[in-house]
Scaffold this motif. Structure first.
Motif, PDB file in Angstrom:
ATOM      1  N   LEU A 142       5.242  22.388   7.115  1.00 25.00           N
ATOM      2  CA  LEU A 142       5.900  23.452   7.678  1.00 25.00           C
ATOM      3  C   LEU A 142       7.455  23.232   8.089  1.00 25.00           C
ATOM      4  CD1 LEU A 142       3.037  24.470   9.999  1.00 25.00           C
ATOM      5  CD2 LEU A 142       3.502  25.446   7.878  1.00 25.00           C
ATOM      6  N   LEU A 143       8.135  24.338   7.844  1.00 28.63           N
ATOM      7  CA  LEU A 143       9.693  24.347   8.508  1.00 28.63           C
ATOM      8  C   LEU A 143       9.868  25.354   9.439  1.00 28.63           C
ATOM      9  CD1 LEU A 143      12.775  23.998   5.946  1.00 28.63           C
ATOM     10  CD2 LEU A 143      12.700  25.640   8.267  1.00 28.63           C
ATOM     11  N   VAL A 144      10.128  24.810  10.686  1.00 28.89           N
ATOM     12  CA  VAL A 144      10.132  25.854  11.924  1.00 28.89           C
ATOM     13  C   VAL A 144      11.740  25.945  12.069  1.00 28.89           C
ATOM     14  CG1 VAL A 144       9.508  26.214  14.401  1.00 28.89           C
ATOM     15  CG2 VAL A 144       8.091  24.688  12.763  1.00 28.89           C
ATOM     16  N   ALA A 145      12.072  27.309  12.306  1.00 26.26           N
ATOM     17  CA  ALA A 145      13.376  27.666  12.466  1.00 26.26           C
ATOM     18  C   ALA A 145      13.401  28.670  13.932  1.00 26.26           C
ATOM     19  CB  ALA A 145      13.982  28.422  11.240  1.00 26.26           C
ATOM     20  N   PRO A 146      13.581  27.757  15.051  1.00 30.82           N
ATOM     21  CA  PRO A 146      13.617  28.388  16.202  1.00 30.82           C
ATOM     22  C   PRO A 146      14.745  29.341  16.568  1.00 30.82           C
ATOM     23  CG  PRO A 146      14.086  26.162  16.785  1.00 30.82           C
ATOM     24  CD  PRO A 146      13.759  26.213  15.071  1.00 30.82           C
ATOM     25  N   VAL A 147      14.555  30.373  17.550  1.00 31.77           N
ATOM     26  CA  VAL A 147      15.549  31.069  17.929  1.00 31.77           C
ATOM     27  C   VAL A 147      16.534  30.368  18.969  1.00 31.77           C
ATOM     28  CG1 VAL A 147      16.352  33.233  18.848  1.00 31.77           C
ATOM     29  CG2 VAL A 147      14.656  33.400  16.930  1.00 31.77           C
ATOM     30  N   PRO A 151      13.502  36.574  30.955  1.00 28.72           N
ATOM     31  CA  PRO A 151      12.193  36.517  30.134  1.00 28.72           C
ATOM     32  C   PRO A 151      12.459  36.083  28.557  1.00 28.72           C
ATOM     33  CG  PRO A 151      12.428  38.562  31.619  1.00 28.72           C
ATOM     34  CD  PRO A 151      13.670  37.960  31.507  1.00 28.72           C
ATOM     35  N   GLU A 152      13.549  36.606  27.848  1.00 33.20           N
ATOM     36  CA  GLU A 152      13.943  36.269  26.461  1.00 33.20           C
ATOM     37  C   GLU A 152      14.088  34.775  26.172  1.00 33.20           C
ATOM     38  OE1 GLU A 152      17.158  37.972  24.859  1.00 33.20           O
ATOM     39  OE2 GLU A 152      16.705  37.363  22.801  1.00 33.20           O
ATOM     40  N   LEU A 153      14.780  34.102  27.368  1.00 36.03           N
ATOM     41  CA  LEU A 153      14.920  32.621  27.007  1.00 36.03           C
ATOM     42  C   LEU A 153      13.766  32.007  27.410  1.00 36.03           C
ATOM     43  CD1 LEU A 153      16.898  30.171  26.961  1.00 36.03           C
ATOM     44  CD2 LEU A 153      17.415  30.583  29.230  1.00 36.03           C
ATOM     45  N   TYR A 154      13.136  32.401  28.344  1.00 39.01           N
ATOM     46  CA  TYR A 154      11.746  31.607  28.544  1.00 39.01           C
ATOM     47  C   TYR A 154      10.773  31.893  27.180  1.00 39.01           C
ATOM     48  CZ  TYR A 154       6.962  30.734  30.606  1.00 39.01           C
ATOM     49  OH  TYR A 154       5.776  29.911  30.786  1.00 39.01           O
ATOM     50  N   LEU A 155      11.024  32.917  27.015  1.00 37.58           N
ATOM     51  CA  LEU A 155       9.850  33.192  25.631  1.00 37.58           C
ATOM     52  C   LEU A 155      10.318  32.192  24.493  1.00 37.58           C
ATOM     53  CD1 LEU A 155       7.618  34.571  24.288  1.00 37.58           C
ATOM     54  CD2 LEU A 155       9.089  36.368  23.664  1.00 37.58           C
ATOM     55  N   ARG A 156      11.519  32.215  24.198  1.00 35.78           N
ATOM     56  CA  ARG A 156      12.195  31.516  22.971  1.00 35.78           C
ATOM     57  C   ARG A 156      11.937  30.050  23.113  1.00 35.78           C
ATOM     58  NH1 ARG A 156      11.733  34.795  18.857  1.00 35.78           N
ATOM     59  NH2 ARG A 156      13.415  36.411  18.687  1.00 35.78           N
ATOM     60  N   GLY A 157      11.982  29.794  24.364  1.00 33.65           N
ATOM     61  CA  GLY A 157      11.631  28.141  24.779  1.00 33.65           C
ATOM     62  C   GLY A 157      10.263  28.051  24.622  1.00 33.65           C
ATOM     63  N   LEU A 158       9.399  28.703  25.057  1.00 33.32           N
ATOM     64  CA  LEU A 158       8.044  28.480  24.657  1.00 33.32           C
ATOM     65  C   LEU A 158       7.565  28.374  23.020  1.00 33.32           C
ATOM     66  CD1 LEU A 158       5.199  28.145  26.001  1.00 33.32           C
ATOM     67  CD2 LEU A 158       4.959  30.518  25.882  1.00 33.32           C
ATOM     68  N   GLN A 159       8.320  29.367  22.238  1.00 37.79           N
ATOM     69  CA  GLN A 159       7.994  29.452  21.013  1.00 37.79           C
ATOM     70  C   GLN A 159       8.559  28.156  20.238  1.00 37.79           C
ATOM     71  OE1 GLN A 159      10.219  33.173  20.107  1.00 37.79           O
ATOM     72  NE2 GLN A 159       8.430  34.424  20.491  1.00 37.79           N
ATOM     73  N   LEU A 160       9.582  27.570  20.836  1.00 33.60           N
ATOM     74  CA  LEU A 160       9.945  26.367  20.356  1.00 33.60           C
ATOM     75  C   LEU A 160       9.019  25.382  20.695  1.00 33.60           C
ATOM     76  CD1 LEU A 160      12.158  24.273  19.040  1.00 33.60           C
ATOM     77  CD2 LEU A 160      13.151  24.283  21.325  1.00 33.60           C
ATOM     78  N   GLY A 161       8.580  25.233  21.835  1.00 35.11           N
ATOM     79  CA  GLY A 161       7.610  24.084  22.523  1.00 35.11           C
ATOM     80  C   GLY A 161       6.380  24.320  21.655  1.00 35.11           C
ATOM     81  N   ALA A 162       6.056  25.365  21.189  1.00 28.88           N
ATOM     82  CA  ALA A 162       4.594  25.495  20.746  1.00 28.88           C
ATOM     83  C   ALA A 162       4.638  24.615  19.536  1.00 28.88           C
ATOM     84  CB  ALA A 162       4.499  26.898  20.059  1.00 28.88           C
TER      85      ALA A 162
END
Length: 805
Positions: free
Chosen positions: A680-685, A586-597
């Motif tokens: 905006l500067l985005v720093a994904p996990v 679930p963490e990987l899915y969530l971090r992927g979605l946060q990047l994709g957003a």
């Protein structure tokens, strides 16, 4: 068949693709054995020799050598064209219309040591008496030095009459040197970037999946003949979108070089180094090898924004997607029963997820499969309509079932639109449901025929199309999963074979679809994304890059793909998130979605073996998913502004952090963050268990949008990254258009640093049509009392609610 072919064939057989894939592979091998010229011992390499004279002309001129001729031309837009052996800018699939006019002020003139030079406003081009070409800044700083090229012609090939081989042209090699501090970017959607490493990159669109060839550790690209060991010994993974567009960034300036050649090729890169031994520098190296076709290229130099603007002027303005296409989309895979899309749409809406579109890959019909998506006219029916305002997007593949009675097959056979072998027979490729044939999209007549077929999908209620299998992909038990290299193509009346047509096949298919959709629905902006593509693809739509690689490395690959495509002129792109949802945490899915957003195309994808959504095993994930999608919805006005800006200037939505500071070397090496526009500067996990991360900031003041805490750049700072969000920082002095909770557009303003001013831009959504809305600009300043003041440029009321953070 070598050992690797055998391993791959066993893998294919194990996946149940059956005897059809073996039949297609052997047919392909037999066709090429007959239709391609026999490999003969190569002649000694030919070089240009010494210069014998020159002929100045508008924009530059022609330099004649003992064994070749070179054309140099500067255009009114500042781009430089270089063509050897009589190569002209046209015909070209990459250019948007005719080649730009020459700059009358630029002329070829004698230079020192018997060479020549062309002086222009943006570049200085010099040609040595032996054929070396240098591109410099107007001040004389070196951006690139091309050594004299080499050509190889097969002995006896000139007089051979073996189908496509006679027009193949010689193989060629061009070696170049670049500044020691240069960093490389581009070459399409590369998964191991965005900064390109010292390695070999193949220029051949290849379908993703287990059919990827093993990395070529000899340093030569598969499919090339007569090549030697290159600069480096590790080849990159094959990709669906490989473009010969290389962007180099150095202290001297930014340079984009596009080799306008669609043949199979390879680019070997080696980064330079400064201060080696006694203060000597090792220059960067670039080696381009092509298996045929013309040796010609375009060069555009300047600041990154100017380079992309010049590139868009050459290859066409990026298409503006419909407003709904900037929201959350989901790919279903197989539709299952006809009501499944409606159930999925209603289920996500009930969970508070703002779904805008569903992509349906396979449709309930008569059970006849296709290659990479349903062919048009395959008998599919729109599954359940557009439930709850959710648009439906239909997958479309180029393969047409070779089955008597199929309406598209019968229509195409009557109109003679399918690709043929050198001997005249229609090419039969492999498909999941049997044999398939492929339209020749390099024929204007065929594109017109194909474009009209999209009426069926529109009548069924689909709002857009998603091209897949368009590399083109043909199921094979061994060998390259595409059409025979000897297959004949129209190539706009010039004639040629699949070696030249393969890389532009998806581009030509997208052109057919876009023209058809515009003719069928002239009042609407078409929605079109493709899995494959080539230079100029942005004119017709965007790229759905797929799932990249698995695991956490897949997140880095996804970001790399989008950044690389943006620097190649294709700004609307995005990965598939959660494609292996049954296997990932679930963490990987969530971090992927946060990047994709924060990427242009936000699309999740259901895995075929999915046992449920990630939030079913971890309910807290749903809360964080809602937050990520709410952040996406809130940025809708800003994303539309970036889409319109990309159309007008070529600037990508997603930009590397060095975009405004290309001379900051530490930013050139930053690969785990990006700019969304200028504000905006985005720093994904991108790693598991991270709850705080380091962020490299460009110069200026930046605010953590979650806490409003200011940071001063250039610097590396640590920012909180809890599970419910990723760090997003706003540039001081910006006015970002966002959507309020009530659905209205408002300006979110971040105070400027003391003594400075800022601004903002809003280009509103023009609705369904292709109107050109007026851009609204705002200035941001602090008055004497310290209060932030926002004003519309040109006077008048701001017209929007202003919220100062």
């Amino acid at each position: 068949m070598d050992a690797r072919d055998l391993v791959r064939s066993v893998t294919v057989g194990g996946r149940g693709r059956g005897v059809g894939s073996w039949r297609a592979a052997w047919r392909r091998r037999r066709a090429d054995a007959v239709g391609l010229p026999r490999q003969q011992r190569a002649e000694r390499a030919r070089t240009p020799g010494e210069a014998t004279g020159a002929e100045p002309g508008p924009g530059g001129g022609t330099v004649r050598f003992a064994r070749s001729v070179l054309c140099v031309r500067v255009t009114v837009a500042g781009a430089v064209f270089v063509g050897w052996d009589g190569a002209d800018p046209e015909p070209s699939y990459a250019l948007a219309g005719a080649a730009p006019a020459a700059d009358e002020r630029a002329r070829l003139e004698p230079d020192k040591d018997g060479g020549w030079r062309v002086v222009s406003e943006r570049m200085l081009v010099t040609v040595s008496r032996l054929g070396a070409v240098e591109v410099r800044t107007p001040g004389g700083a070196l951006l690139r030095r091309d050594h004299p090229p080499r050509w190889w012609e097969e002995a006896g090939a000139a007089g051979a009459d073996r189908g496509a081989g006679a027009a193949a042209g010689p193989r060629w090699l061009q070696r170049s040197e670049l500044p020691a501090d240069a960093r490389f970017f581009g070459l399409g959607g590369q998964a191991d970037g965005p900064r390109l490493r010292s390695r070999s990159y193949r220029l051949w669109n290849t379908a993703p999946g287990p059919r990827h060839a093993a990395p070529d550790r000899s340093g030569s690209a598969p499919g090339l003949t007569g090549t030697k060991r290159g600069l480096v010994g590790l080849a990159s993974r094959p990709l669906s979108v490989a473009m010969p567009v290389l962007v180099s960034v150095a202290d001297a300036g930014t340079l984009l070089v596009f080799h306008d050649n669609s043949w199979d090729g390879r680019v070997d890169l080696r980064e330079g180094a400064e201060g080696l031994g006694s203060g000597h520098d090792r220059p960067g190296r670039c080696e381009v090898r092509m298996s045929g076709g013309p040796l010609r290229y375009w060069a555009v130099a300047g600041a990154p924004s100017r380079v992309l603007h010049g590139w868009a002027a050459l290859t066409g303005a990026p298409a503006v997607p419909p407003g709904w296409a900037l929201g959350y989309q989901h790919a279903l895979g197989a539709a299952g029963d006809a009501q499944r899309p409606a159930r999925v749409a209603e289920g996500r809406r009930a969970l508070g997820l703002p779904l805008r579109a569903l992509h349906v890959e396979e449709f309930p019909s008569d059970g006849r499969g296709s290659t990479g998506g349903d062919a048009l006219g395959a008998g599919a029916r729109a599954p359940g309509g557009s439930a709850a305002g959710v648009r439906l997007v239909s997958s479309v593949g180029p393969a047409v079932r070779a089955r008597a009675g199929d309406p598209v097959f019968e229509s195409g056979r009557a109109a003679d639109v399918f690709v043929r072998e050198a001997g005249g027979r229609v090419v039969l490729g492999g498909a999941h449901g049997g044999e398939a044939v492929f339209p020749d999209f390099t024929d204007r007549r065929v594109r017109k025929w194909w474009g009209a077929l999209y009426a069926e999908r529109l009548e069924q209620g689909f709002a857009g199309v998603w091209h897949t299998g368009d590399e083109p992909f043909s199921l094979c038990a061994f060998g390259d999963p595409t059409l025979p290299l000897s297959a004949r193509h129209a190539l706009e009346g010039r004639g040629g074979d699949h070696r030249e047509a393969h890389n532009v096949y998806a581009l030509a298919m997208a052109e057919a679809a876009c023209a058809g959709l515009r003719e069928l629905r002239p009042e609407e902006r078409p929605f079109l994304v493709s899995r494959s593509g080539w230079a100029g693809m942005q004119r017709y739509g965007g790229s759905a890059t797929g799932g990249a690689t698995g695991g956490w490395e897949g997140l880095r690959a996804a970001l790399s793909l989008v950044l690389g495509l943006g620097l190649c002129g294709m700004p609307y792109a995005g990965p598939d998130i959660g494609e292996a949802a049954a296997q990932v945490s679930p963490e990987l899915y969530l971090r992927g979605l946060q990047l994709g957003a924060y990427l242009p195309l936000l699309r999740t994808r259901a895995a075929k073996e999915a046992r449920g959504e990630p939030w079913e095993s971890c309910p807290r994930v749903l809360e964080h998913v809602r937050a990520a999608l709410a952040a996406r919805e809130r940025l809708a006005p800003y994303l539309m502004t970036l889409a319109q800006l990309a159309h007008r200037t070529g600037a990508p939505y997603v930009r590397p952090v060095w975009w405004q500071h290309p001379r900051d070397r530490r930013l050139r090496d930053c690969e785990d963050a990006f700019l969304l526009g200028d504000a905006l500067l985005v720093a994904p996990v991108l790693e598991p268990g991270v709850r705080e991360r380091a962020v490299r900031l460009p110069a200026g003041r930046w605010y953590d949008t979650a806490t409003a805490r200011p940071f001063e750049g250039p610097a590396t700072v640590r920012v909180a990254a809890p599970l419910d969000r990723v760090p997003v920082l706003a540039r001081a002095g910006t006015a970002v258009p966002v959507r309020s909770q009530g659905g209205e557009t408002e300006l979110e303003v971040w105070p400027p640093a003391p003594g400075r001013t800022g601004g903002g831009l809003l280009i509103p959504d023009p609705g369904e049509g292709r109107q050109r809305p007026r851009a609204e600009r705002f200035t941001v300043r602090a008055d004497r009392g310290g209060s932030v003041v926002v004003e519309r440029e040109g006077g008048g009321e701001v017209g929007y609610a202003v919220r100062v953070r």
